[in-house]
Write a protein that holds these residues in place. Structure first.
Motif, mmCIF file in Angstrom:
data_model
loop_
_atom_site.group_PDB
_atom_site.id
_atom_site.type_symbol
_atom_site.label_atom_id
_atom_site.label_comp_id
_atom_site.label_asym_id
_atom_site.label_seq_id
_atom_site.Cartn_x
_atom_site.Cartn_y
_atom_site.Cartn_z
ATOM 1 N N SER A 38 30.480 29.469 26.808
ATOM 2 C CA SER A 38 29.827 29.509 25.548
ATOM 3 C C SER A 38 30.678 28.512 24.441
ATOM 4 N N ASN A 39 31.690 27.733 24.811
ATOM 5 C CA ASN A 39 32.256 26.862 23.856
ATOM 6 C C ASN A 39 31.927 25.327 23.999
ATOM 7 N N LYS A 40 31.948 24.790 22.824
ATOM 8 C CA LYS A 40 31.920 23.448 23.077
ATOM 9 C C LYS A 40 33.135 22.800 23.682
ATOM 10 N N ILE A 41 33.031 21.752 24.351
ATOM 11 C CA ILE A 41 33.948 21.121 25.114
ATOM 12 C C ILE A 41 34.338 19.743 24.680
ATOM 13 N N ASN A 42 35.504 19.494 24.266
ATOM 14 C CA ASN A 42 35.974 18.055 24.072
ATOM 15 C C ASN A 42 36.812 17.381 25.189
ATOM 16 N N SER A 53 32.766 7.237 33.667
ATOM 17 C CA SER A 53 33.253 8.718 33.594
ATOM 18 C C SER A 53 32.482 9.336 32.393
ATOM 19 N N SER A 54 32.553 8.665 31.238
ATOM 20 C CA SER A 54 32.180 9.025 30.169
ATOM 21 C C SER A 54 30.848 9.502 30.216
ATOM 22 N N LEU A 55 29.979 8.715 30.721
ATOM 23 C CA LEU A 55 28.399 8.897 31.002
ATOM 24 C C LEU A 55 28.300 10.076 31.794
ATOM 25 N N LEU A 56 29.135 10.421 32.928
ATOM 26 C CA LEU A 56 29.088 11.617 33.635
ATOM 27 C C LEU A 56 29.484 12.789 33.001
ATOM 28 N N ARG A 63 26.950 20.614 25.975
ATOM 29 C CA ARG A 63 28.160 21.155 25.054
ATOM 30 C C ARG A 63 29.537 20.171 24.889
ATOM 31 N N ILE A 64 29.178 19.315 25.537
ATOM 32 C CA ILE A 64 30.565 18.077 25.912
ATOM 33 C C ILE A 64 30.265 17.109 24.939
ATOM 34 N N SER A 65 31.576 16.897 24.346
ATOM 35 C CA SER A 65 31.663 15.572 23.646
ATOM 36 C C SER A 65 32.608 14.925 24.283
ATOM 37 N N VAL A 66 32.662 13.445 24.084
ATOM 38 C CA VAL A 66 33.687 12.551 24.799
ATOM 39 C C VAL A 66 34.242 11.682 23.586
ATOM 40 N N ARG A 67 35.763 11.915 23.452
ATOM 41 C CA ARG A 67 36.564 10.856 22.738
ATOM 42 C C ARG A 67 37.048 9.947 23.548
ATOM 43 N N ALA A 68 36.810 8.646 23.619
ATOM 44 C CA ALA A 68 37.459 7.682 24.612
ATOM 45 C C ALA A 68 38.259 6.747 24.145
ATOM 46 N N PHE A 69 39.185 6.283 24.763
ATOM 47 C CA PHE A 69 40.138 5.221 24.237
ATOM 48 C C PHE A 69 40.227 4.111 25.230
ATOM 49 N N ASP A 70 40.165 2.880 25.007
ATOM 50 C CA ASP A 70 40.105 1.964 25.881
ATOM 51 C C ASP A 70 40.780 0.516 25.324
ATOM 52 N N ILE A 71 41.713 -0.278 26.109
ATOM 53 C CA ILE A 71 42.190 -1.393 25.431
ATOM 54 C C ILE A 71 41.112 -2.324 25.097
ATOM 55 N N GLY A 72 40.105 -2.495 25.507
ATOM 56 C CA GLY A 72 39.053 -3.388 25.017
ATOM 57 C C GLY A 72 39.012 -4.888 25.437
ATOM 58 N N GLU A 73 39.938 -5.131 26.628
ATOM 59 C CA GLU A 73 39.879 -6.409 26.997
ATOM 60 C C GLU A 73 38.621 -7.103 27.719
ATOM 61 N N HIS A 74 37.677 -6.271 28.079
ATOM 62 C CA HIS A 74 36.573 -6.597 28.436
ATOM 63 C C HIS A 74 35.351 -6.538 27.609
ATOM 64 N N ASP A 75 34.586 -7.474 27.422
ATOM 65 C CA ASP A 75 33.385 -7.741 26.717
ATOM 66 C C ASP A 75 32.483 -6.586 26.925
ATOM 67 N N TYR A 76 32.368 -6.351 28.184
ATOM 68 C CA TYR A 76 31.406 -5.210 28.601
ATOM 69 C C TYR A 76 31.617 -3.844 28.420
ATOM 70 N N PHE A 93 29.929 11.227 21.128
ATOM 71 C CA PHE A 93 30.675 10.169 21.766
ATOM 72 C C PHE A 93 31.234 9.148 20.736
ATOM 73 N N ARG A 94 32.454 9.318 20.742
ATOM 74 C CA ARG A 94 33.212 7.909 19.991
ATOM 75 C C ARG A 94 34.150 7.309 20.781
ATOM 76 N N ILE A 95 34.744 6.169 20.527
ATOM 77 C CA ILE A 95 35.634 5.406 21.187
ATOM 78 C C ILE A 95 36.430 4.659 20.241
ATOM 79 N N THR A 96 37.699 4.353 20.798
ATOM 80 C CA THR A 96 38.592 3.672 20.036
ATOM 81 C C THR A 96 39.113 2.736 20.974
#
Length: 162
Positions: A38-42, A53-56, A63-76, A93-96
């Motif tokens: 019954s819980n929201k899952i972070n 993986s985030s998309l999966l 109920r799932i939210s994703v907080r993603a982190f990436d170095i950002g070295e690829h434009d894609y 979904f949020r990414i840093t």
């Protein structure tokens, strides 16, 4: 941005390269979902790359939210994250982008101060050197909920488990 003219674009390896990874990630999450019905899952993920993986995680359960982190070295990575953000919204979904040895301590400080929720599932698949992997693990040790899950994907360049 990804080329639209049929030209080649170098893509870093990822979940999509290995047939077993999607079912394995799904099984990990299924078990966690059953125990938290019954819980929201972070989910907090280091190493977004193209976002498979985030998309999966996001497609698995509303109920799932994703907080993603990436170095950002690829434009894609930025193109893929914009698509996922538009599809699921900032509440799910949020990414840093940036060096995780710098961005994760800032994020965990926000968790400690109550600005960000703790992570129920941590999935680390970012830098594969011993130094970066250890830093990511150590940074998240205070950011996981009690009873949460912590998963480390892959290994370092010396092929030793991290």
């Amino acid at each position: 941005a990804l080329p639209r003219d049929g030209s080649e674009c170098a893509v870093e390896g990822g979940t999509f390269f290995y047939a077993f990874k999607f079912p394995a990630l799904k099984n990990l999450l299924d078990a966690f979902l059953l125990s938290n019905a019954s819980n929201k899952i972070n989910v907090c993920e280091v190493g977004f790359n193209m976002g498979h993986s985030s998309l999966l995680w996001l497609l698995q359960d509303e109920r799932i939210s994703v907080r993603a982190f990436d170095i950002g070295e690829h434009d894609y990575s930025k193109t893929a994250s914009a698509h996922i953000s538009n599809r699921f919204g900032a509440d799910r979904f949020r990414i840093t982008f940036g060096d995780s040895t710098k961005t994760l301590p800032e994020f965990v400080q926000k968790i400690k101060s109550g600005v960000e929720p703790k992570c129920d599932v941590v999935f680390i698949d970012g830098g594969h050197t011993i130094e970066v992997a250890t830093s990511d693990i150590m940074n998240f040790r205070h950011g996981v909920t009690e009873g949460g899950e912590f998963h480390r994907e892959n290994e370092n360049e010396e092929r030793k488990n991290v």
